[in-house]
Design a protein around this motif. Structure first.
Motif, PDB file in Angstrom:
ATOM      1  N   ALA A 209      55.556  21.413  -6.047  1.00  0.00           N
ATOM      2  CA  ALA A 209      55.882  20.666  -7.265  1.00  0.00           C
ATOM      3  C   ALA A 209      56.731  21.486  -8.222  1.00  0.00           C
ATOM      4  CB  ALA A 209      54.591  20.212  -7.949  1.00  0.00           C
ATOM      5  N   THR A 210      56.409  22.766  -8.386  1.00  0.00           N
ATOM      6  CA  THR A 210      57.176  23.572  -9.331  1.00  0.00           C
ATOM      7  C   THR A 210      58.579  23.850  -8.810  1.00  0.00           C
ATOM      8  OG1 THR A 210      56.092  25.516  -8.373  1.00  0.00           O
ATOM      9  CG2 THR A 210      55.213  24.681 -10.446  1.00  0.00           C
ATOM     10  N   VAL A 211      58.723  24.096  -7.494  1.00  0.00           N
ATOM     11  CA  VAL A 211      60.046  24.308  -6.907  1.00  0.00           C
ATOM     12  C   VAL A 211      60.851  23.018  -6.990  1.00  0.00           C
ATOM     13  CG1 VAL A 211      61.290  24.972  -4.817  1.00  0.00           C
ATOM     14  CG2 VAL A 211      59.129  26.095  -5.378  1.00  0.00           C
ATOM     15  N   TYR A 334      36.264  21.161  -2.720  1.00  0.00           N
ATOM     16  CA  TYR A 334      36.854  22.276  -3.471  1.00  0.00           C
ATOM     17  C   TYR A 334      38.330  22.315  -3.107  1.00  0.00           C
ATOM     18  CZ  TYR A 334      37.404  26.952  -5.521  1.00  0.00           C
ATOM     19  OH  TYR A 334      37.788  28.019  -6.290  1.00  0.00           O
ATOM     20  N   ALA A 335      39.188  22.234  -4.105  1.00  0.00           N
ATOM     21  CA  ALA A 335      40.630  22.224  -3.864  1.00  0.00           C
ATOM     22  C   ALA A 335      41.231  23.570  -4.223  1.00  0.00           C
ATOM     23  CB  ALA A 335      41.303  21.120  -4.675  1.00  0.00           C
ATOM     24  N   LEU A 336      42.032  24.104  -3.313  1.00  0.00           N
ATOM     25  CA  LEU A 336      42.853  25.271  -3.586  1.00  0.00           C
ATOM     26  C   LEU A 336      44.272  24.787  -3.813  1.00  0.00           C
ATOM     27  CD1 LEU A 336      41.722  27.996  -1.014  1.00  0.00           C
ATOM     28  CD2 LEU A 336      41.537  28.115  -3.506  1.00  0.00           C
ATOM     29  N   VAL A 337      44.820  25.064  -4.995  1.00  0.00           N
ATOM     30  CA  VAL A 337      46.168  24.603  -5.316  1.00  0.00           C
ATOM     31  C   VAL A 337      47.049  25.802  -5.644  1.00  0.00           C
ATOM     32  CG1 VAL A 337      45.318  22.390  -6.184  1.00  0.00           C
ATOM     33  CG2 VAL A 337      45.708  24.268  -7.781  1.00  0.00           C
ATOM     34  N   GLY A 338      48.337  25.624  -5.419  1.00  0.00           N
ATOM     35  CA  GLY A 338      49.292  26.683  -5.709  1.00  0.00           C
ATOM     36  C   GLY A 338      50.569  26.462  -4.924  1.00  0.00           C
ATOM     37  N   GLU A 339      51.570  27.269  -5.213  1.00  0.00           N
ATOM     38  CA  GLU A 339      52.844  27.155  -4.525  1.00  0.00           C
ATOM     39  C   GLU A 339      52.745  27.708  -3.108  1.00  0.00           C
ATOM     40  OE1 GLU A 339      55.111  29.463  -7.390  1.00  0.00           O
ATOM     41  OE2 GLU A 339      56.138  27.643  -8.032  1.00  0.00           O
ATOM     42  N   SER A 340      53.757  27.418  -2.282  1.00  0.00           N
ATOM     43  CA  SER A 340      53.839  28.018  -0.960  1.00  0.00           C
ATOM     44  C   SER A 340      53.869  29.534  -1.104  1.00  0.00           C
ATOM     45  CB  SER A 340      55.114  27.548  -0.238  1.00  0.00           C
ATOM     46  OG  SER A 340      55.044  26.183   0.046  1.00  0.00           O
ATOM     47  N   TYR A 498      34.742  19.118   1.871  1.00  0.00           N
ATOM     48  CA  TYR A 498      36.164  19.348   2.120  1.00  0.00           C
ATOM     49  C   TYR A 498      36.628  20.603   1.386  1.00  0.00           C
ATOM     50  CZ  TYR A 498      36.345  14.360   3.460  1.00  0.00           C
ATOM     51  OH  TYR A 498      36.138  13.139   4.044  1.00  0.00           O
ATOM     52  N   LEU A 499      37.379  21.431   2.095  1.00  0.00           N
ATOM     53  CA  LEU A 499      38.196  22.456   1.462  1.00  0.00           C
ATOM     54  C   LEU A 499      39.610  21.908   1.505  1.00  0.00           C
ATOM     55  CD1 LEU A 499      38.493  25.223   0.161  1.00  0.00           C
ATOM     56  CD2 LEU A 499      38.722  26.213   2.458  1.00  0.00           C
ATOM     57  N   PHE A 500      40.120  21.487   0.356  1.00  0.00           N
ATOM     58  CA  PHE A 500      41.354  20.701   0.275  1.00  0.00           C
ATOM     59  C   PHE A 500      42.482  21.604  -0.208  1.00  0.00           C
ATOM     60  CE2 PHE A 500      44.265  17.481  -1.204  1.00  0.00           C
ATOM     61  CZ  PHE A 500      44.033  16.385  -0.376  1.00  0.00           C
ATOM     62  N   ILE A 501      43.504  21.781   0.624  1.00  0.00           N
ATOM     63  CA  ILE A 501      44.639  22.637   0.306  1.00  0.00           C
ATOM     64  C   ILE A 501      45.800  21.768  -0.133  1.00  0.00           C
ATOM     65  CG2 ILE A 501      46.146  24.485   1.141  1.00  0.00           C
ATOM     66  CD1 ILE A 501      43.131  25.086   1.319  1.00  0.00           C
ATOM     67  N   SER A 502      46.353  22.060  -1.320  1.00  0.00           N
ATOM     68  CA  SER A 502      47.461  21.246  -1.810  1.00  0.00           C
ATOM     69  C   SER A 502      48.268  22.006  -2.845  1.00  0.00           C
ATOM     70  CB  SER A 502      46.938  19.944  -2.429  1.00  0.00           C
ATOM     71  OG  SER A 502      48.008  19.144  -2.906  1.00  0.00           O
ATOM     72  N   HIS A 503      49.567  21.655  -2.942  1.00  0.00           N
ATOM     73  CA  HIS A 503      50.374  22.162  -4.053  1.00  0.00           C
ATOM     74  C   HIS A 503      50.484  21.131  -5.168  1.00  0.00           C
ATOM     75  CE1 HIS A 503      53.494  20.060  -1.531  1.00  0.00           C
ATOM     76  NE2 HIS A 503      53.808  19.591  -2.715  1.00  0.00           N
ATOM     77  N   ASP A 504      49.868  19.957  -4.977  1.00  0.00           N
ATOM     78  CA  ASP A 504      50.070  18.828  -5.880  1.00  0.00           C
ATOM     79  C   ASP A 504      48.792  18.532  -6.662  1.00  0.00           C
ATOM     80  OD1 ASP A 504      50.653  16.432  -7.126  1.00  0.00           O
ATOM     81  OD2 ASP A 504      51.628  15.550  -5.380  1.00  0.00           O
ATOM     82  N   LEU A 505      48.780  18.898  -7.945  1.00  0.00           N
ATOM     83  CA  LEU A 505      47.592  18.672  -8.763  1.00  0.00           C
ATOM     84  C   LEU A 505      47.303  17.195  -8.990  1.00  0.00           C
ATOM     85  CD1 LEU A 505      47.714  21.539 -11.405  1.00  0.00           C
ATOM     86  CD2 LEU A 505      45.784  20.952  -9.947  1.00  0.00           C
ATOM     87  N   MET A 518      45.568  29.132  -7.153  1.00  0.00           N
ATOM     88  CA  MET A 518      45.961  30.394  -6.530  1.00  0.00           C
ATOM     89  C   MET A 518      47.384  30.774  -6.929  1.00  0.00           C
ATOM     90  SD  MET A 518      44.302  30.820  -2.748  1.00  0.00           S
ATOM     91  CE  MET A 518      44.593  32.597  -2.880  1.00  0.00           C
ATOM     92  N   HIS A 519      47.565  32.074  -7.152  1.00  0.00           N
ATOM     93  CA  HIS A 519      48.887  32.609  -7.479  1.00  0.00           C
ATOM     94  C   HIS A 519      48.932  34.047  -6.984  1.00  0.00           C
ATOM     95  CE1 HIS A 519      52.678  33.078  -9.501  1.00  0.00           C
ATOM     96  NE2 HIS A 519      52.228  33.999 -10.334  1.00  0.00           N
ATOM     97  N   ARG A 520      49.885  34.310  -6.093  1.00  0.00           N
ATOM     98  CA  ARG A 520      50.090  35.655  -5.545  1.00  0.00           C
ATOM     99  C   ARG A 520      48.799  36.220  -4.957  1.00  0.00           C
ATOM    100  NH1 ARG A 520      53.937  39.002  -9.610  1.00  0.00           N
ATOM    101  NH2 ARG A 520      53.994  40.339  -7.753  1.00  0.00           N
TER     102      ARG A 520
END
Length: 560
Positions: A209-211, A334-340, A498-505, A518-520
């Motif tokens: 989303a940020t990119v 539980y959702a983990l969000v962040g950029e690629s 669910y452990l939900f991985i996404s870049h989209d909040l 997550m970041h770096r």
């Protein structure tokens, strides 16, 4: 829906633009494709006008005819039968009908007057040629210049496309660049001929989303600076809401509604447009009010997953995962969000034992997975499964849906062949697929149907945990909404976590109970979903929220 005050379109000195001022006019466009049973009409009577300096968003689901329309405008319909008119208006009253133009004239139009930004850089770029050479080749196609001049222009175009240190980037191969950087290379190639119109076909659908936000900001800047027009092809009404002056909505090959963006978004006249708006994440109240509710008394026992000080170091400048702690209760998301590149997928793979950590512990139902080996780890793996982003890649193209669903049962020697077949058909029905799909192969199913097959396969062994790694990011908004609703229903009925991985909040808001940003390689903020949306604390969380399509449009204006 949030009230939005949009900027005045660049050609709006009159109540309605005059068709004579259009840069591009499409009239009664019809495109027929040959099929085994005859001909299929992919585009049926489309009328469009695009004006200088304007962004027109062509919106609809996969198969609606958007990309077919774009390819017809570029004269790239191949063997399809095309009718109607596509008029490109030039200076001095000249005009070219793309459908009747000579091949020589079409070569001048493509790139020289209409630039094209395709969706997939991996398919559009030569993987063994440096990106500077590829841009230079596009320059030489449209300008009389020597190799040195073309290379100089290529570096300039890469800079104009927003790439830092373009001279260095020009020497890189595509795989050495991020997805956002590769997409900017395609923008540079599209600008090589000095076009007046950019056709951007889903240019950001595969980006974080940020990119995505930064790339679209840059396209806006180029449009304003160079007075470009842009035809933006997208299935995402949130992106259209952020960026377009006018929106045309396509369904089944027809334009069912078009008009100023505000009118289409706030006063939709067609039921299909209303359905898209209702399904689009990010277009409603962004506070998290529609997030799933957690019963505080539902999980008094120990957590299903507890991760402590997880580190995974591949030997780079920084660890891929740098000290992650998280807890996931049974029957919760539980959702983990962040950029690629933030470490989301590496964390998830480590949690389920597909990647061995450098250090730290992963307790699954009280058992430390990092201490398990061989058959003990294999037996534990019955209790967790994965749904990947791309069902086309995760399913065997030679295998029918029921056989794919039964694969985990066969791998763990559960039941005989007849029982596994019956169980697979039952699971397909559970995820909303008719028994008639049981023997269809992936090539005979839609993306949404394939993801349902992948979910059914993940449920075959009745796991306690399903890792959902970007499970809806490649799907249209209505299909996406149905899959998210299905996951929520299955969680309520089966108690799966669910452990939900996404870049989209915006997507995460609909399914998660708790979110880790997550970041770096680190979780920089963690909170329940309502708190995260209502009162984010970390700068990176603010950046992710600001990039949510639909939320961003309430806080920015399109540059004109």
């Amino acid at each position: 829906m949030t009230v939005v005050h949009r900027p005045t379109p660049p050609d709006s000195t009159a109540a309605a633009p005059d068709e004579a001022d259009a840069l591009l006019s499409v009239r009664d466009l019809r495109v027929d494709h040959a099929t085994r049973s005859g001909r299929h009409r992919a585009v049926d009577g489309v009328d469009l006008d695009l004006f200088p300096g304007e962004v027109l968003a062509l919106v609809g689901e996969s198969g609606s005819g958007k990309s077919t329309t774009a390819r017809a405008i570029l004269g790239l319909s191949g063997r399809a039968r095309v009718g109607g008119r596509i008029l490109l208006h030039g200076s001095g009253g000249t005009r070219t009908d793309v459908l009747t133009a000579t091949e020589r004239r079409l070569r001048q139009v493509r790139g020289g007057e209409i630039g094209f930004v395709p969706q997939d850089p991996a398919a559009a770029l030569n993987p063994v040629q440096r990106v500077g050479a590829q841009v230079a080749e596009a320059v030489r196609l449209h300008h009389r210049t020597d190799r040195a001049g073309a290379r100089t222009n290529a570096v300039r175009l890469l800079g104009e496309a927003g790439l830092p240190d373009p001279a260095r980037i020009a020497l890189r191969l595509p795989h050495e660049l991020s997805g956002g950087m590769r997409q900017r290379v395609l923008v540079a190639m599209a600008l090589a001929g000095g076009p007046r119109l950019l056709v951007a076909d889903e240019p950001t659908s595969a980006l974080d989303a940020t990119v995505q936000h930064r790339l679209l900001d840059h396209l806006d800047h180029l449009r304003s600076e160079q007075n470009l027009s842009m035809l933006l092809i997208t299935h995402d009404l949130g992106v259209a809401a952020d960026r377009a002056h006018r929106i045309a909505v396509m369904s089944a090959g027809r334009i069912v509604e078009q008009g100023p963006a505000d009118a289409v978004l706030h006063r939709p006249g067609h039921t299909y447009t209303r359905a898209l708006l209702e399904a689009a994440p990010g277009l409603d109240d962004p506070t998290g009010a529609d997030a799933p509710r957690t019963d505080p008394n539902a999980n008094d026992g120990p957590p299903l997953v507890r991760v402590e000080n997880l580190i995974k170091d591949y030997g780079g400048p920084e660890p891929a995962v740098a000290g992650v702690d998280l807890t996931l209760e049974r029957g919760r998301t539980y959702a983990l969000v962040g950029e690629s590149g933030s470490g989301k997928t590496t964390t998830a793979r480590t949690v389920i034992g597909l990647t061995r950590p450098t250090s730290g512990s992963v307790l699954f139902d009280g058992v430390d997975l990092t201490s398990l080996r061989g058959s003990r780890l294999r037996r534990m793996r019955r209790r967790f499964q994965v749904v990947y982003q791309d069902p086309y890649a995760s399913l065997d193209p030679r295998t029918g849906a029921a056989a794919s669903v039964a694969e985990p049962l066969r791998a763990f020697r559960v039941g005989d062949r007849a029982w596994r077949r019956a169980r697979a058909v039952e699971l397909l029905d559970r995820v909303g697929l008719h028994a008639s799909t049981a023997d269809r192969r992936p090539g005979e199913l839609s993306g949404g149907q394939l993801q349902r097959v992948a979910i059914a396969r993940a449920l075959a062994l009745e796991p306690d945990l399903v890792v959902c790694d970007e499970p809806v990011s490649a799907l249209d908004v209505r299909v996406q909404a149905r899959i998210l609703d299905l996951l929520a229903e299955l969680q309520r009925d089966l108690g799966v976590a669910y452990l939900f991985i996404s870049h989209d909040l915006a997507v995460v808001r609909r399914v998660a109970h708790r979110v880790g940003v997550m970041h770096r390689g680190r979780i920089v903020e963690e909170a329940d979903v309502r708190t995260l949306f209502a009162a984010p604390e970390h700068e990176h969380t603010h950046e992710l929220l600001a990039a949510v399509p639909g939320r961003a449009r309430a806080h920015r204006e399109i540059p004109v």
